[in-house]
Motif scaffolding. Structure first.
Motif, PDB file in Angstrom:
ATOM      1  N   ASP A  26       0.821  -1.214   0.000  1.00 23.45           N
ATOM      2  CA  ASP A  26       0.000   0.000   0.000  1.00 23.45           C
ATOM      3  C   ASP A  26       0.853   1.263   0.000  1.00 23.45           C
ATOM      4  O   ASP A  26       0.406   2.317   0.460  1.00 23.45           O
ATOM      5  N   ASN A  27       2.071   1.167  -0.527  1.00 20.82           N
ATOM      6  CA  ASN A  27       3.002   2.305  -0.504  1.00 20.82           C
ATOM      7  C   ASN A  27       3.484   2.718  -1.896  1.00 20.82           C
ATOM      8  O   ASN A  27       4.653   3.081  -2.070  1.00 20.82           O
ATOM      9  N   PRO A  28       2.602   2.699  -2.907  1.00 21.36           N
ATOM     10  CA  PRO A  28       3.080   3.012  -4.263  1.00 21.36           C
ATOM     11  C   PRO A  28       3.573   4.444  -4.414  1.00 21.36           C
ATOM     12  O   PRO A  28       4.533   4.689  -5.159  1.00 21.36           O
ATOM     13  N   ALA A  29       2.957   5.392  -3.719  1.00 15.89           N
ATOM     14  CA  ALA A  29       3.371   6.794  -3.858  1.00 15.89           C
ATOM     15  C   ALA A  29       4.777   7.007  -3.307  1.00 15.89           C
ATOM     16  O   ALA A  29       5.594   7.713  -3.910  1.00 15.89           O
ATOM     17  N   VAL A  31       7.210   4.730  -2.975  1.00 16.45           N
ATOM     18  CA  VAL A  31       8.180   4.061  -3.834  1.00 16.45           C
ATOM     19  C   VAL A  31       8.404   4.860  -5.109  1.00 16.45           C
ATOM     20  O   VAL A  31       9.547   5.035  -5.564  1.00 16.45           O
ATOM     21  N   ALA A  32       7.323   5.379  -5.699  1.00 16.36           N
ATOM     22  CA  ALA A  32       7.449   6.173  -6.928  1.00 16.36           C
ATOM     23  C   ALA A  32       8.261   7.432  -6.687  1.00 16.36           C
ATOM     24  O   ALA A  32       9.105   7.819  -7.510  1.00 16.36           O
ATOM     25  N   ALA A  33       8.043   8.082  -5.545  1.00 12.28           N
ATOM     26  CA  ALA A  33       8.791   9.303  -5.227  1.00 12.28           C
ATOM     27  C   ALA A  33      10.269   9.010  -5.043  1.00 12.28           C
ATOM     28  O   ALA A  33      11.131   9.769  -5.498  1.00 12.28           O
ATOM     29  N   LEU A  34      10.587   7.901  -4.377  1.00 12.26           N
ATOM     30  CA  LEU A  34      11.991   7.535  -4.159  1.00 12.26           C
ATOM     31  C   LEU A  34      12.681   7.204  -5.478  1.00 12.26           C
ATOM     32  O   LEU A  34      13.837   7.581  -5.700  1.00 12.26           O
ATOM     33  N   LYS A  35      11.989   6.483  -6.354  1.00 10.79           N
ATOM     34  CA  LYS A  35      12.574   6.157  -7.652  1.00 10.79           C
ATOM     35  C   LYS A  35      12.844   7.420  -8.457  1.00 10.79           C
ATOM     36  O   LYS A  35      13.892   7.541  -9.110  1.00 10.79           O
ATOM     37  N   ALA A  36      11.893   8.356  -8.413  1.00  8.03           N
ATOM     38  CA  ALA A  36      12.079   9.612  -9.144  1.00  8.03           C
ATOM     39  C   ALA A  36      13.239  10.405  -8.566  1.00  8.03           C
ATOM     40  O   ALA A  36      14.057  10.972  -9.297  1.00  8.03           O
ATOM     41  N   GLN A  37      13.322  10.434  -7.241  1.00 11.98           N
ATOM     42  CA  GLN A  37      14.415  11.160  -6.596  1.00 11.98           C
ATOM     43  C   GLN A  37      15.765  10.558  -6.960  1.00 11.98           C
ATOM     44  O   GLN A  37      16.737  11.271  -7.229  1.00 11.98           O
ATOM     45  N   TRP A  49       8.244   7.511   7.375  1.00 12.97           N
ATOM     46  CA  TRP A  49       8.088   7.074   8.750  1.00 12.97           C
ATOM     47  C   TRP A  49       7.114   5.897   8.815  1.00 12.97           C
ATOM     48  O   TRP A  49       6.252   5.733   7.959  1.00 12.97           O
ATOM     49  N   GLY A  50       7.319   5.084   9.797  1.00 14.19           N
ATOM     50  CA  GLY A  50       6.469   3.915   9.978  1.00 14.19           C
ATOM     51  C   GLY A  50       7.033   3.051  11.081  1.00 14.19           C
ATOM     52  O   GLY A  50       8.160   3.246  11.533  1.00 14.19           O
ATOM     53  N   THR A 158       6.433  13.863   2.759  1.00 16.61           N
ATOM     54  CA  THR A 158       6.393  12.925   3.883  1.00 16.61           C
ATOM     55  C   THR A 158       5.464  11.768   3.551  1.00 16.61           C
ATOM     56  O   THR A 158       4.349  11.980   3.069  1.00 16.61           O
ATOM     57  N   PHE A 159       5.923  10.552   3.810  1.00 11.22           N
ATOM     58  CA  PHE A 159       5.123   9.360   3.529  1.00 11.22           C
ATOM     59  C   PHE A 159       5.071   8.460   4.758  1.00 11.22           C
ATOM     60  O   PHE A 159       6.105   8.165   5.360  1.00 11.22           O
ATOM     61  N   HIS A 160       3.852   8.046   5.100  1.00 10.88           N
ATOM     62  CA  HIS A 160       3.652   7.090   6.187  1.00 10.88           C
ATOM     63  C   HIS A 160       3.625   5.699   5.573  1.00 10.88           C
ATOM     64  O   HIS A 160       2.696   5.358   4.832  1.00 10.88           O
ATOM     65  N   LEU A 161       4.632   4.891   5.847  1.00 13.24           N
ATOM     66  CA  LEU A 161       4.712   3.560   5.277  1.00 13.24           C
ATOM     67  C   LEU A 161       3.745   2.616   5.974  1.00 13.24           C
ATOM     68  O   LEU A 161       3.742   2.504   7.203  1.00 13.24           O
ATOM     69  N   GLN A 162       2.931   1.939   5.174  1.00 13.21           N
ATOM     70  CA  GLN A 162       1.949   1.007   5.712  1.00 13.21           C
ATOM     71  C   GLN A 162       2.531  -0.401   5.721  1.00 13.21           C
ATOM     72  O   GLN A 162       3.086  -0.857   4.719  1.00 13.21           O
ATOM     73  N   PRO A 163       2.426  -1.114   6.843  1.00 18.74           N
ATOM     74  CA  PRO A 163       2.945  -2.488   6.903  1.00 18.74           C
ATOM     75  C   PRO A 163       2.122  -3.415   6.018  1.00 18.74           C
ATOM     76  O   PRO A 163       0.968  -3.112   5.672  1.00 18.74           O
ATOM     77  N   LEU A 164       2.705  -4.545   5.667  1.00 17.88           N
ATOM     78  CA  LEU A 164       2.020  -5.519   4.820  1.00 17.88           C
ATOM     79  C   LEU A 164       1.023  -6.331   5.635  1.00 17.88           C
ATOM     80  O   LEU A 164       1.287  -6.691   6.780  1.00 17.88           O
TER      81      LEU A 164
END
Length: 232
Positions: A26-29, A31-37, A49-50, A158-164
């Protein structure tokens, strides 16, 4: 003296901590931001954070791998391992293209570290470098004593990482197995989740053990074989 990204700090990125080896869930945004960066685009500052086992450390290391593949000079600093040192390691890091600082919460409340991070962030920003930071809570909830540092951490995305969830954990096991060239049947993956350790990182270690045992015995992964190897 060696450049900062070559200092023998005794830590490094794991070979298997890549975007290809990470189940987005549930963390596509994020991951996409990190890849772009890591490709030189988008936000100069990303804050993740998470809770523990949410993938923070994996993603920071994956960003370093991706950045290096794109010709960037990168460095991963896990403060959970390095926070007992003085913050001198933060000096001159603006010569890097991408800096990943993990476990910021582990040095919160320590004046020298908070000031060191504040000045490091300012130098990175002035040099137009990229920074990705991870902690267990959002900036305002970390209890940072230096108000300017807390403010700086909130400047980027800022992204809140959701656990699996359990289904996603099964998919993560199958993804990791596939990356190793292993055939992991669904029923075996479910058995490992129900009978094995709760932490996903420990389940990956179990997979490593099963991989070696399977290759040695020339056996496919079945529940009876897993029971035999793990003595569960």
């Amino acid at each position: 003296m060696s450049p900062p990204w070559q200092l023998p700090l005794g830590v490094g990125v794991r070979d298997d901590a890549t975007f290809a080896n990470f189940l987005t869930g549930d963390n596509p945004a994020a991951v996409a931001a990190l890849k772009a960066q890591a490709s030189g685009e988008e936000e100069p500052l990303i804050y993740l954070w998470g809770r523990e086992e949410s993938g923070r450390s994996h993603l920071l290391q994956a960003a370093c791998h991706a950045g290096a593949a794109n010709g960037m000079r990168t460095l991963y600093l896990p403060l959970g391992e390095l926070g007992h040192f003085p913050p001198l390691m933060l000096e001159d890091l603006e010569r890097l293209d991408l800096l990943a600082i993990d476990d910021v919460d582990r040095v919160v409340g320590r004046k020298r570290w908070e000031e060191g991070l504040f000045h490091c962030f300012n130098r990175m920003r002035d040099a137009k470098r990229r920074l990705v930071v991870a902690a267990c809570a959002p900036p305002r909830q970390l209890g940072i004593q230096l108000a300017d540092l807390s403010s700086r951490l909130g400047w980027g995305a800022t992204f809140h990482l959701q656990p699996l969830d359990d289904q996603q954990r099964t998919e993560a096991l199958k993804l990791r197995a596939g990356q190793r060239g292993m055939q992991l049947p669904d029923e075996v993956a479910r058995y490992l989740l129900h009978r094995g350790p709760r932490r996903l990182s420990q389940l990956f270690e179990v997979l490593d053990r099963l991989d070696h045992a399977s290759l040695s015995a020339q056996r496919k992964l079945t529940i009876p074989f897993v029971k035999q190897v793990l003595d569960w």
